[in-house]
Design a protein around this motif. Structure first.
Motif: not given
Length: 118
Positions: A26-29, A44-47, A63-65, A99-106
């Motif tokens: 589910e996640i890509f870093g 970032v979430p893959k979705a 999000l927890g992961r 937020q500059e890229v509108h894809h959830l990212h941590v």
């Protein structure tokens, strides 16, 4: 699940190269292309989820992961151990939130100070 015009969706799909630091189902870093600090990577979430404002209860495990893998990855990427070291976790949300890229990212940011920003 993916936005064909989204920069981060293209990175997740391998259409744009990145320096990968983590991947699961589910996640890509990957490392930030313009780091603010010696350690700076994104999770970032893959979705495609546009922002934290679009998150609901169905995203809780993902999000927890993301938060659970951040400490291990921060150390792997060069952050010093807690408590002398450490890192910052930032989620910018919406235009007013930076937020500059509108894809959830941590953002996970760390390493010896002073940093360029923050």
């Amino acid at each position: 699940m993916h936005d064909p015009n989204c920069l981060f969706c293209k990175i997740v799909e391998g259409k744009i190269p990145s320096h990968k630091v983590y991947e699961d189902d589910e996640i890509f870093g990957f490392r930030d292309i313009h780091p603010w600090a010696p350690v700076h990577f994104l999770l970032v979430p893959k979705a495609h989820v546009a922002s934290l404002a679009q998150v609901d209860e169905s995203h809780a495990a993902m999000l927890g992961r993301m938060l659970a893998v951040a400490p291990k990855l921060a150390l792997q990427e060069g952050a010093r151990p807690y408590p002398e070291g450490g890192f910052r976790v930032v989620v910018n949300t919406g235009d007013d939130g930076g937020q500059e890229v509108h894809h959830l990212h941590v953002h996970v940011i760390g390493g010896p100070r002073p940093w360029l920003k923050g």
